[in-house]
Design an enzyme around this catalytic site. Structure first.
Site, mmCIF file in Angstrom:
data_model
loop_
_atom_site.group_PDB
_atom_site.id
_atom_site.type_symbol
_atom_site.label_atom_id
_atom_site.label_comp_id
_atom_site.label_asym_id
_atom_site.label_seq_id
_atom_site.Cartn_x
_atom_site.Cartn_y
_atom_site.Cartn_z
ATOM 1 N N LYS A 200 -43.819 83.661 -17.354
ATOM 2 C CA LYS A 200 -44.745 83.989 -16.282
ATOM 3 C C LYS A 200 -44.076 83.689 -14.944
ATOM 4 O O LYS A 200 -43.385 82.656 -14.808
ATOM 5 C CB LYS A 200 -46.024 83.154 -16.420
ATOM 6 C CG LYS A 200 -46.821 83.440 -17.688
ATOM 7 C CD LYS A 200 -47.506 84.795 -17.633
ATOM 8 C CE LYS A 200 -48.450 84.992 -18.809
ATOM 9 N NZ LYS A 200 -49.145 86.303 -18.753
ATOM 10 N N LYS A 304 -52.557 96.349 -25.393
ATOM 11 C CA LYS A 304 -53.427 95.356 -26.030
ATOM 12 C C LYS A 304 -54.683 96.102 -26.456
ATOM 13 O O LYS A 304 -55.368 96.685 -25.604
ATOM 14 C CB LYS A 304 -53.799 94.251 -25.046
ATOM 15 C CG LYS A 304 -52.620 93.415 -24.562
ATOM 16 C CD LYS A 304 -53.050 92.443 -23.473
ATOM 17 C CE LYS A 304 -51.866 91.586 -23.009
ATOM 18 N NZ LYS A 304 -52.210 90.761 -21.835
HETATM 19 MG MG MG Z 1 -49.350 90.505 -18.998
#
Ligand code: MG
Length: 410
Positions: A200, A304
């Protein structure tokens, strides 16, 4: 509280007779820190759907707070109870047709449920959790694995396609406290056998982290970064100037640097960067994926199933991207073994060309809701479930994590 579904078709024919929701709180193996959320446990919604006596399972992947997307657990629960479940339980198809086309296409019952849910806008994660449970029940009844079913749906494979036994596993690492902690974490994951690492990033925690990893692990490390939209407030020009510093780092991709709705901004940024841009939060439907591809807003898509409203939509985006020459990979939402199993089946499709965030259960949870949690296999591979439906069995002692549950019948 038990609601009876009502509607013109209720009571006729055969099909979906019962839906249960189990809200669980699962401790995470370690604190999870992303640019948009910090979690010590996972607020989980599991959906169980009974079709002709067979129970199927789905997982609504909404998170506790609406910081990744507008959905959140309490909201998903509310829309399911008030709007989705009554509509789904009112659907009836003939007993001889309910599971029809399970092998080569969408079961008639699932098609009926999706049609009944269509007037409800948004709430893709709630929708996906419910429809996956219905699909799982249909596939279990027929003894068809989810991976085979999704392969039959895809225009890139079709009926008769044999899914691979396993897929390459990647791992996502949250925002680390400092460079030393990040290096230790990455070293541990590589030691375990993961094929690629995603970290991240956010303004102020990007080039320093990436350069440190390159220095430590060299150019062979398959590395990508995810910003969760955190460069959006800078504007496209400033974001481009900032992220261009990563262009020499040999990243696989930069994921979702700008805001969810900013397809034009991402297209502009893509033209200014050498590193491929990947979209996650922005891709909320097949239509948005088509727009993003037409605009040149991404060279990779993170799929997703929860974010796009269902496995069928996920397959359609996979196919659309393949037709455009754009690769996809499977993201993660800190799923339990239920959602993880469905993701592994999806990621078996051929245009999933990069390792997904498909990690062993133990990476995120100290204990899982399925009897055989996903493990990292030899060569850094994760097995694609072969059993009927999602291919995993639910533990009988869910009560140990239970916060709330209820059921509704037709
Ligand atoms: Mg992501």
């Amino acid at each position: 509280m038990t609601q009876q579904a009502e509607g013109p078709l209720a009571g006729a024919g055969s099909g979906l007779s019962r839906i249960e929701i189990h809200r669980l709180r699962l401790p995470l193996a370690q604190l999870w820190v992303s640019p948009v959320a910090t979690m010590v446990d996972r607020d989980v919604l599991l959906v169980a759907a009974t079709v002709d006596g067979v129970v199927g399972w789905g997982e609504c992947v909404a998170q506790h707070e609406p910081t990744y997307s507008p959905e959140y657990v309490d909201g998903a629960l509310d829309v399911m109870i008030r709007h989705l479940i009554p509509r789904a339980l009112a659907v009836r198809v003939g007993a001889d047709r309910a599971l029809q086309d399970t092998v080569t296409g969408t079961p008639a019952l699932l098609a009926g449920v999706e049609e009944a849910l269509a007037p409800v806008k948004g709430h893709p994660m709630a929708r996906e959790g419910l429809t996956t449970a219905v699909l799982d029940a249909c596939l279990r009844s027929r003894g068809v694995s989810l991976a085979s079913h999704l392969g039959a749906l895809s225009s890139r494979t079709g009926p008769g396609w044999v899914p691979p036994a396993s897929v390459a596993a990647g791992v996502a690492i949250g925002v680390a406290g400092d460079v030393g902690a990040l290096i230790r974490e990455v070293a541990a994951r590589l030691e375990e056998g993961y094929h690629r690492v995603k970290i991240k990033v956010r303004p102020g925690w990007d080039a320093v982290a990436v350069n440190a990893l390159r220095q430590q692990f060299g150019p062979a490390l398959a590395l990508q970064v995810d910003a969760n939209g955190s460069y959006g407030p800078l504007g496209v020009e400033a974001a481009a100037a900032h992220l261009a510093k990563l262009d020499g780092a040999g990243l696989l991709l930069i994921e979702q640097p700008l805001g969810d709705d900013d397809l034009v901004g991402h297209a502009g940024l893509a033209r200014r960067l050498a590193t491929p841009l990947c979209l996650d939060e922005s891709i909320t439907s097949v239509d948005v994926a088509r727009s993003a591809l037409a605009l040149g807003a991404c060279r990779v898509i993170n799929i997703k199933p929860g974010r796009v409203g269902g496995l069928g939509q996920a397959v359609a985006i996979h196919d659309l991207a393949a037709d455009a020459g754009v690769g996809v990979w499977c993201g993660g939402m800190l799923e339990t073994g239920v959602g993880r199993a469905a993701n592994l089946a999806l990621a078996a499709l051929p245009n999933f060309c990069l390792p997904g965030d498909l990690s062993a259960s133990e990476r995120y949870f100290t204990d899982d809701v399925v009897t055989e949690p996903a493990v990292l296999g030899p060569g850094g591979q994760m097995a694609v479930p072969r059993g009927p439906g999602i291919g995993v069995e639910i533990r009988s002692d869910l009560d140990r994590w239970l916060v709330w549950s209820d059921r509704w019948t037709s």
